[in-house]
Design an enzyme around this catalytic site. Structure first.
Site, PDB file in Angstrom:
ATOM      1  N   GLY A  13       0.832  -1.213   0.000  1.00  0.00           N
ATOM      2  CA  GLY A  13       0.000   0.000   0.000  1.00  0.00           C
ATOM      3  C   GLY A  13       0.858   1.251   0.000  1.00  0.00           C
ATOM      4  O   GLY A  13       0.552   2.229   0.686  1.00  0.00           O
ATOM      5  N   ALA A  14       1.920   1.222  -0.816  1.00  0.00           N
ATOM      6  CA  ALA A  14       2.910   2.311  -0.773  1.00  0.00           C
ATOM      7  C   ALA A  14       2.541   3.499  -1.652  1.00  0.00           C
ATOM      8  O   ALA A  14       3.306   4.447  -1.746  1.00  0.00           O
ATOM      9  CB  ALA A  14       4.278   1.762  -1.193  1.00  0.00           C
ATOM     10  N   ASN A  15       1.372   3.431  -2.284  1.00  0.00           N
ATOM     11  CA  ASN A  15       1.016   4.536  -3.187  1.00  0.00           C
ATOM     12  C   ASN A  15       0.162   5.606  -2.519  1.00  0.00           C
ATOM     13  O   ASN A  15      -0.170   6.604  -3.148  1.00  0.00           O
ATOM     14  CB  ASN A  15       0.262   4.005  -4.419  1.00  0.00           C
ATOM     15  CG  ASN A  15      -1.048   3.358  -4.020  1.00  0.00           C
ATOM     16  OD1 ASN A  15      -1.060   2.269  -3.469  1.00  0.00           O
ATOM     17  ND2 ASN A  15      -2.153   4.026  -4.264  1.00  0.00           N
ATOM     18  N   ILE A  18      -0.354   6.610   4.639  1.00  0.00           N
ATOM     19  CA  ILE A  18       0.757   6.279   5.539  1.00  0.00           C
ATOM     20  C   ILE A  18       1.852   5.519   4.779  1.00  0.00           C
ATOM     21  O   ILE A  18       3.043   5.813   4.923  1.00  0.00           O
ATOM     22  CB  ILE A  18       0.221   5.442   6.731  1.00  0.00           C
ATOM     23  CG1 ILE A  18      -0.759   6.285   7.546  1.00  0.00           C
ATOM     24  CG2 ILE A  18       1.364   4.930   7.602  1.00  0.00           C
ATOM     25  CD1 ILE A  18      -1.659   5.477   8.475  1.00  0.00           C
ATOM     26  N   GLY A  19       1.435   4.551   3.955  1.00  0.00           N
ATOM     27  CA  GLY A  19       2.409   3.719   3.240  1.00  0.00           C
ATOM     28  C   GLY A  19       3.313   4.536   2.337  1.00  0.00           C
ATOM     29  O   GLY A  19       4.519   4.266   2.258  1.00  0.00           O
ATOM     30  N   SER A 141      -4.355  -1.090  14.314  1.00  0.00           N
ATOM     31  CA  SER A 141      -5.094   0.135  14.600  1.00  0.00           C
ATOM     32  C   SER A 141      -5.677   0.067  16.003  1.00  0.00           C
ATOM     33  O   SER A 141      -6.031  -1.010  16.487  1.00  0.00           O
ATOM     34  CB  SER A 141      -6.242   0.288  13.605  1.00  0.00           C
ATOM     35  OG  SER A 141      -7.051   1.384  13.958  1.00  0.00           O
ATOM     36  N   TYR A 170     -13.588  -4.433  10.342  1.00  0.00           N
ATOM     37  CA  TYR A 170     -12.291  -3.743  10.334  1.00  0.00           C
ATOM     38  C   TYR A 170     -11.557  -4.033  11.657  1.00  0.00           C
ATOM     39  O   TYR A 170     -10.366  -4.366  11.664  1.00  0.00           O
ATOM     40  CB  TYR A 170     -12.521  -2.236  10.154  1.00  0.00           C
ATOM     41  CG  TYR A 170     -11.250  -1.422  10.080  1.00  0.00           C
ATOM     42  CD1 TYR A 170     -10.420  -1.488   8.964  1.00  0.00           C
ATOM     43  CD2 TYR A 170     -10.872  -0.586  11.135  1.00  0.00           C
ATOM     44  CE1 TYR A 170      -9.247  -0.733   8.901  1.00  0.00           C
ATOM     45  CE2 TYR A 170      -9.707   0.168  11.078  1.00  0.00           C
ATOM     46  CZ  TYR A 170      -8.902   0.095   9.957  1.00  0.00           C
ATOM     47  OH  TYR A 170      -7.738   0.835   9.896  1.00  0.00           O
TER      48      TYR A 170
HETATM   49  N1  LIG Z   1      -5.763   6.431   8.586  1.00  0.00           N
HETATM   50  C1  LIG Z   1      -5.911   6.096   9.864  1.00  0.00           C
HETATM   51  O1  LIG Z   1      -6.423   6.867  10.696  1.00  0.00           O
HETATM   52  C2  LIG Z   1      -5.418   4.759  10.337  1.00  0.00           C
HETATM   53  C3  LIG Z   1      -5.466   4.487  11.720  1.00  0.00           C
HETATM   54  C4  LIG Z   1      -5.013   3.256  12.167  1.00  0.00           C
HETATM   55  C5  LIG Z   1      -4.512   2.328  11.271  1.00  0.00           C
HETATM   56  N2  LIG Z   1      -4.489   2.607   9.944  1.00  0.00           N
HETATM   57  C6  LIG Z   1      -3.944   1.596   9.026  1.00  0.00           C
HETATM   58  O2  LIG Z   1      -2.956   2.178   8.221  1.00  0.00           O
HETATM   59  C7  LIG Z   1      -2.800   1.415   7.031  1.00  0.00           C
HETATM   60  C8  LIG Z   1      -2.692   2.349   5.845  1.00  0.00           C
HETATM   61  O3  LIG Z   1      -3.922   3.008   5.656  1.00  0.00           O
HETATM   62  P1  LIG Z   1      -4.064   4.541   5.236  1.00  0.00           P
HETATM   63  O4  LIG Z   1      -4.789   5.206   6.335  1.00  0.00           O
HETATM   64  O5  LIG Z   1      -2.784   5.073   4.790  1.00  0.00           O
HETATM   65  O6  LIG Z   1      -5.133   4.401   4.033  1.00  0.00           O
HETATM   66  P2  LIG Z   1      -5.036   4.634   2.469  1.00  0.00           P
HETATM   67  O7  LIG Z   1      -4.478   5.964   2.156  1.00  0.00           O
HETATM   68  O8  LIG Z   1      -6.392   4.299   1.962  1.00  0.00           O
HETATM   69  O9  LIG Z   1      -3.995   3.528   2.004  1.00  0.00           O
HETATM   70  C9  LIG Z   1      -4.340   2.175   1.926  1.00  0.00           C
HETATM   71  C10 LIG Z   1      -3.398   1.499   0.958  1.00  0.00           C
HETATM   72  O10 LIG Z   1      -3.756   0.116   0.881  1.00  0.00           O
HETATM   73  C11 LIG Z   1      -3.851  -0.235  -0.504  1.00  0.00           C
HETATM   74  N3  LIG Z   1      -4.760  -1.339  -0.757  1.00  0.00           N
HETATM   75  C12 LIG Z   1      -6.066  -1.427  -0.440  1.00  0.00           C
HETATM   76  N4  LIG Z   1      -6.585  -2.565  -0.944  1.00  0.00           N
HETATM   77  C13 LIG Z   1      -5.579  -3.204  -1.600  1.00  0.00           C
HETATM   78  C14 LIG Z   1      -5.486  -4.398  -2.344  1.00  0.00           C
HETATM   79  N5  LIG Z   1      -6.544  -5.189  -2.535  1.00  0.00           N
HETATM   80  N6  LIG Z   1      -4.293  -4.723  -2.867  1.00  0.00           N
HETATM   81  C15 LIG Z   1      -3.225  -3.943  -2.719  1.00  0.00           C
HETATM   82  N7  LIG Z   1      -3.235  -2.782  -2.026  1.00  0.00           N
HETATM   83  C16 LIG Z   1      -4.414  -2.422  -1.484  1.00  0.00           C
HETATM   84  C17 LIG Z   1      -4.374   1.028  -1.166  1.00  0.00           C
HETATM   85  O11 LIG Z   1      -4.195   0.959  -2.568  1.00  0.00           O
HETATM   86  P3  LIG Z   1      -5.188   1.727  -3.581  1.00  0.00           P
HETATM   87  O12 LIG Z   1      -4.702   3.133  -3.652  1.00  0.00           O
HETATM   88  O13 LIG Z   1      -5.025   0.975  -4.852  1.00  0.00           O
HETATM   89  O14 LIG Z   1      -6.566   1.623  -3.006  1.00  0.00           O
HETATM   90  C18 LIG Z   1      -3.514   2.067  -0.474  1.00  0.00           C
HETATM   91  O15 LIG Z   1      -2.252   2.118  -1.067  1.00  0.00           O
HETATM   92  C19 LIG Z   1      -4.007   0.468   6.990  1.00  0.00           C
HETATM   93  O16 LIG Z   1      -3.597  -0.826   7.377  1.00  0.00           O
HETATM   94  C20 LIG Z   1      -4.941   1.031   8.038  1.00  0.00           C
HETATM   95  O17 LIG Z   1      -5.767   0.039   8.607  1.00  0.00           O
HETATM   96  C21 LIG Z   1      -4.918   3.808   9.453  1.00  0.00           C
END
Ligand SMILES: NC(=O)c1ccc[n+]([C@@H]2O[C@H](COP(=O)([O-])OP(=O)(O)OC[C@H]3O[C@@H](n4cnc5c(N)ncnc54)[C@H](OP(=O)(O)O)[C@@H]3O)[C@@H](O)[C@H]2O)c1
Length: 292
Positions: A13-15, A18-19, A141, A170
């Site tokens: 999820g590096a695109n 957080i990633g 999380s 979730y």
């Molecule tokens: N944001 C928060 O407040 C928060 C809090 C606690 C934990 N987290 C955790 O942090 C992590 C990163 O989330 P984020 O908040 O940075 O959200 P985000 O911006 O939506 O990033 C999620 C990443 O996961 C990828 N992904 C989703 N489904 C996928 C699939 N089927 N195959 C490959 N890649 C996939 C997405 O790719 P696409 O761009 O292609 O969709 C995107 O790169 C998650 O594990 C989340 O549970 C987030």
């Protein structure tokens, strides 16, 4: 400035969110970063963005849809053949789905992407990870508290049987991240591998605003109070570079502080059952053997 030159790190999820900032931070420390993304255009866009910000960044884009276990297997095969050593795997990609979705493999999508795919990927990359005495960081999380994995047989939860609640699903998947961390640490023995789980804070990303009006509204309302993705990446970067990996083995961190997860997430019997079931469902092995 930390120095990871000569090290190879993979971030799922590096695109986005957080990633992307974890990938950028690792590239800034001099690591070669494998950016695992689902979509080529979004992956290339993120790679260009990081390359523009980090001079000399070594970035490799690898495509994988984590919702499809065969694609995870193909990714792991490619990575293992290209890299005999992998210093860091950040299992970061994640989804939240308001409505029930079942993957082609027959699993509830949140569990499939957030837990099963990362379980399988980690397992299949064990050789390069242990060769490097590497680290695995599972992005969990604080929302794992909305999970309730003991409410029904684990397999029926993973398959999405029964009534569905997006926040609970979730939370289940994020509880699974912590249980996987504990069980992997137990099975690592003295292989030199280190594994930890982390809550990155409440971060303004796209994760909650893609599927229903309620979660989009909540995110819009709270966005001003949320952290930036760069701030959300900091705990991962801290765990990736801590000089004392022994002190993070199998543990859960809320940002940069060790924390006690909810009772389900520290139930070692449940961790063992989840491991064995995940091994069976992903077709890895019977789950009885240790990792070494
Ligand atoms: N944001 C928060 O407040 C928060 C809090 C606690 C934990 N987290 C955790 O942090 C992590 C990163 O989330 P984020 O908040 O940075 O959200 P985000 O911006 O939506 O990033 C999620 C990443 O996961 C990828 N992904 C989703 N489904 C996928 C699939 N089927 N195959 C490959 N890649 C996939 C997405 O790719 P696409 O761009 O292609 O969709 C995107 O790169 C998650 O594990 C989340 O549970 C987030």
């Amino acid at each position: 400035m930390k120095d990871l030159s000569g090290r190879t790190c993979a971030v799922t999820g590096a695109n986005s969110g957080i990633g992307q900032k974890v990938a950028e931070g690792l590239a800034g420390y001099g690591a070669t970063v494998i950016m695992v993304c689902r979509n080529r255009d979004r992956g290339e866009a993120a790679r260009s963005k990081i390359a523009a910000r980090v001079e000399g960044a070594e970035l490799r884009l690898r495509l994988c849809d984590l919702a499809a276990l065969d694609d995870v297997r193909r990714l792991a095969r490619d990575l293992s053949s290209e890299h005999s050593r992998l210093d860091l795997l950040v299992n970061n990609a994640g989804v939240y789905r308001a409505k029930l979705e079942i993957t082609a493999d027959g699993f509830e999508k949140t569990m499939a992407v957030n837990h099963l795919a990362h379980f399988l990927l980690t397992h299949l990359l064990m050789a390069p990870l242990t060769a490097a005495r590497g680290r695995v960081i599972n992005v969990s999380s604080a929302a794992h508290t909305s999970g309730h994995l003991r409410r029904a047989p684990l397999e029926s939860i993973i398959r999405g049987d029964g009534d569905y609640d997006g926040f609970r699903a979730y939370g289940d998947s994020k509880t699974a991240n912590i249980l996987f961390t504990r069980e992997l640490a137990r099975r690592c023995g003295d292989s030199g591998l280190t594994v930890a789980a982390v809550h990155p804070g409440a971060v303004a990303t796209r994760i909650y605003n893609q599927n229903d009006n309620l979660s989009s509204l909540i995110v819009r309302l709270f966005k001003p109070l949320m952290r930036s993705p760069a701030s959300g990446a900091r705990p991962c970067l801290w765990l990736a570079t801590r000089p004392d990996p022994d002190r993070m083995q199998g543990r859960y961190f809320v940002r940069m502080k060790e924390a006690l997860p909810q009772p389900d997430a520290r139930d070692d019997q449940l961790a063992r059952r989840l491991w064995e079931l995940s091994a069976r469902l992903t077709g890895t092995y019977d789950g009885a053997a240790d990792v070494q």
